[in-house]
Design a protein around this motif. Structure first.
Motif, short mmCIF file in Angstrom:
data_model
loop_
_atom_site.label_atom_id
_atom_site.label_comp_id
_atom_site.label_asym_id
_atom_site.label_seq_id
_atom_site.Cartn_x
_atom_site.Cartn_y
_atom_site.Cartn_z
N MET A 41 0.84 -1.20 0.00
CA MET A 41 0.00 0.00 0.00
C MET A 41 0.87 1.25 0.00
N PRO A 42 0.40 2.31 -0.63
CA PRO A 42 1.18 3.55 -0.65
C PRO A 42 1.29 4.17 0.73
N LYS A 43 2.37 4.93 0.94
CA LYS A 43 2.56 5.63 2.20
C LYS A 43 2.09 7.07 2.03
N ILE A 44 1.07 7.41 2.80
CA ILE A 44 0.45 8.73 2.71
C ILE A 44 0.59 9.44 4.05
N GLY A 45 1.17 10.62 4.05
CA GLY A 45 1.26 11.42 5.26
C GLY A 45 0.12 12.42 5.34
N VAL A 46 -0.26 12.76 6.55
CA VAL A 46 -1.30 13.76 6.78
C VAL A 46 -0.65 14.98 7.44
N VAL A 47 -0.76 16.13 6.81
CA VAL A 47 -0.28 17.38 7.40
C VAL A 47 -1.44 17.96 8.21
N GLY A 48 -1.23 18.12 9.51
CA GLY A 48 -2.32 18.60 10.34
C GLY A 48 -1.85 19.09 11.69
N THR A 49 -2.79 19.21 12.61
CA THR A 49 -2.48 19.65 13.96
C THR A 49 -2.60 18.46 14.91
N LEU A 50 -1.56 18.24 15.69
CA LEU A 50 -1.58 17.14 16.65
C LEU A 50 -2.70 17.38 17.66
N GLU A 85 -6.52 14.22 13.39
CA GLU A 85 -6.33 12.89 13.98
C GLU A 85 -7.24 11.86 13.30
N LYS A 86 -8.46 12.27 13.01
CA LYS A 86 -9.40 11.35 12.35
C LYS A 86 -8.89 10.97 10.96
N LEU A 87 -8.37 11.96 10.24
CA LEU A 87 -7.86 11.69 8.90
C LEU A 87 -6.64 10.77 8.97
N ALA A 88 -5.74 11.02 9.92
CA ALA A 88 -4.57 10.15 10.07
C ALA A 88 -4.98 8.74 10.46
N ASP A 89 -5.97 8.62 11.33
CA ASP A 89 -6.46 7.29 11.72
C ASP A 89 -7.08 6.57 10.52
N THR A 90 -7.79 7.30 9.70
CA THR A 90 -8.43 6.70 8.53
C THR A 90 -7.40 6.22 7.53
N VAL A 91 -6.37 7.03 7.30
CA VAL A 91 -5.28 6.60 6.42
C VAL A 91 -4.65 5.32 6.97
N ASP A 118 -6.05 3.04 8.95
CA ASP A 118 -6.99 1.92 8.82
C ASP A 118 -6.98 1.32 7.42
N ILE A 119 -6.83 2.18 6.43
CA ILE A 119 -6.92 1.71 5.04
C ILE A 119 -5.57 1.23 4.51
N THR A 120 -4.48 1.93 4.88
CA THR A 120 -3.16 1.62 4.29
C THR A 120 -2.21 0.92 5.25
N GLY A 121 -2.49 0.98 6.55
CA GLY A 121 -1.58 0.39 7.53
C GLY A 121 -0.42 1.30 7.89
N HIS A 122 -0.42 2.53 7.39
CA HIS A 122 0.67 3.48 7.67
C HIS A 122 0.08 4.76 8.23
N ARG A 123 0.60 5.20 9.38
CA ARG A 123 0.08 6.42 10.00
C ARG A 123 1.20 7.43 10.23
N LEU A 124 1.03 8.62 9.70
CA LEU A 124 2.01 9.68 9.92
C LEU A 124 1.27 11.01 9.93
N LEU A 125 1.13 11.63 11.10
CA LEU A 125 0.53 12.95 11.24
C LEU A 125 1.65 13.95 11.43
N ILE A 126 1.72 14.95 10.55
CA ILE A 126 2.90 15.82 10.43
C ILE A 126 2.59 17.22 10.94
N ASP A 150 4.48 8.66 -0.84
CA ASP A 150 3.73 8.61 -2.10
C ASP A 150 2.80 9.82 -2.25
N ALA A 151 2.38 10.38 -1.12
CA ALA A 151 1.48 11.53 -1.19
C ALA A 151 1.33 12.16 0.19
#
Length: 291
Positions: free
Chosen positions: A1-10, A16-22, A24-32, A57-58
């Motif tokens: 699965m692609p590695k997708i980072g989420v730019v947001g506020t800790l 946090e919801k968007l990072a959790d969703t990424v 859940d779907i991809t198995g990779h979590r990164l909140l930046i 990847d995105a």
């Protein structure tokens, strides 16, 4: 699965919801948190902890800071460099810049004949006072803000000059908008990939002049007119954002646009419509990464 980072506020609900969703779907979590990125132009590497963001990847850009300010434009420039070097981003940093500044957003909307409440821009205090007298009652808005933070209502009267001077102390450019009757509610009309998603209403508590949740407003389900949806679609088409909400008021004179949001909110959509906007957004991103 692609590695997708989420730019947001800790600790931010939507981030946090968007990072959790990424995750859940991809198995990779990164909140930046952009405050902690180090970009080396000579190598093209952008380090966040032990992750070089240029190898992802995105990126999905949900927030670039907890508080709106011109500093956020500098953070977006970091992302713009990575984007122009080939890292896919949703939405593109350059497109976000065009709506982050309220004045920049308004110029684009007005240049394309999008109906808005009567609006005046000035740095001159005497002209601002004349504007309030013309409007009768006006909302003064900082150029960088969300959820009505820093906004004040000034009425025409004996204290107008003093209130304008007080606002001017922290706002060199004064953005002045005639206060309109929006019948106690305004709308968030959401679009994903330019396609209409849903609408939620922010309904005021009748104690505050604005309808934001921080001032006691509540989210409710709402079905706008076709005319209102068409106007919101035309407004958001001007900016090319992957996910956005257009703030609209339905008035006796027809729908008026307040602004096009740089990021859009998930909570109002979920509360009012039951839609999982974060999941829909991640699925949208995954489809575009494949292309």
């Amino acid at each position: 699965m692609p590695k997708i980072g989420v730019v947001g506020t800790l600790d931010g609900w939507s981030s946090e919801k968007l990072a959790d969703t990424v995750s859940d779907i991809t198995g990779h979590r990164l909140l930046i948190d952009l405050k902690k990125i180090c970009l080396d132009f000579s190598t093209g590497e952008a380090w966040y902890g032990d992750t070089d963001l240029s190898t992802l990847d995105a990126l999905i850009i949900k927030k670039v800071g907890a508080r709106y300010s011109p500093d956020l434009l500098d953070r977006l420039e970091i992302l713009r460099f990575l984007n122009e070097k080939g890292l896919k981003m949703f939405s593109a940093p350059l497109n976000i810049m065009r709506v982050l500044d309220r004045l920049s957003c308004t110029v684009t909307l007005q240049a394309n004949d999008i109906p808005m409440p009567p609006t005046t821009i000035t740095e001159d205090i005497s002209e601002a006072v004349k504007t309030v007298e013309k409007y009768g009652e006006a909302v003064f808005k900082p150029l960088y803000t969300s959820k009505a933070k820093g906004m004040i209502v000034i009425k025409s009267g004996h204290v107008t000059l003093q209130e304008v001077e007080n606002f001017k102390k922290t706002n060199s450019m004064m953005y002045i908008q005639k206060r309109i009757d929006h019948r106690g509610k305004d709308l968030g009309i959401a679009f994903l990939g330019g396609k209409y998603l849903t609408t939620y209403a922010r309904c005021g508590d009748k104690l505050s002049w604005n309808t934001t949740t921080r001032s006691g407003g509540k989210y409710e389900a709402y079905t706008p007119s076709d005319e209102t949806i068409a106007l919101a679609r035309k407004a958001q088409n001007l900016f090319g954002l992957d996910f956005t909400c257009v703030d609209v008021a339905e008035t006796k004179d027809g729908p008026l646009v307040f602004e096009v949001s740089a990021f859009g909110g998930f909570r109002g959509i979920q509360t009012a419509s039951g839609l999982d906007a974060a999941k829909l957004y991640v699925e949208y991103v995954l489809e575009r990464i494949k292309k």
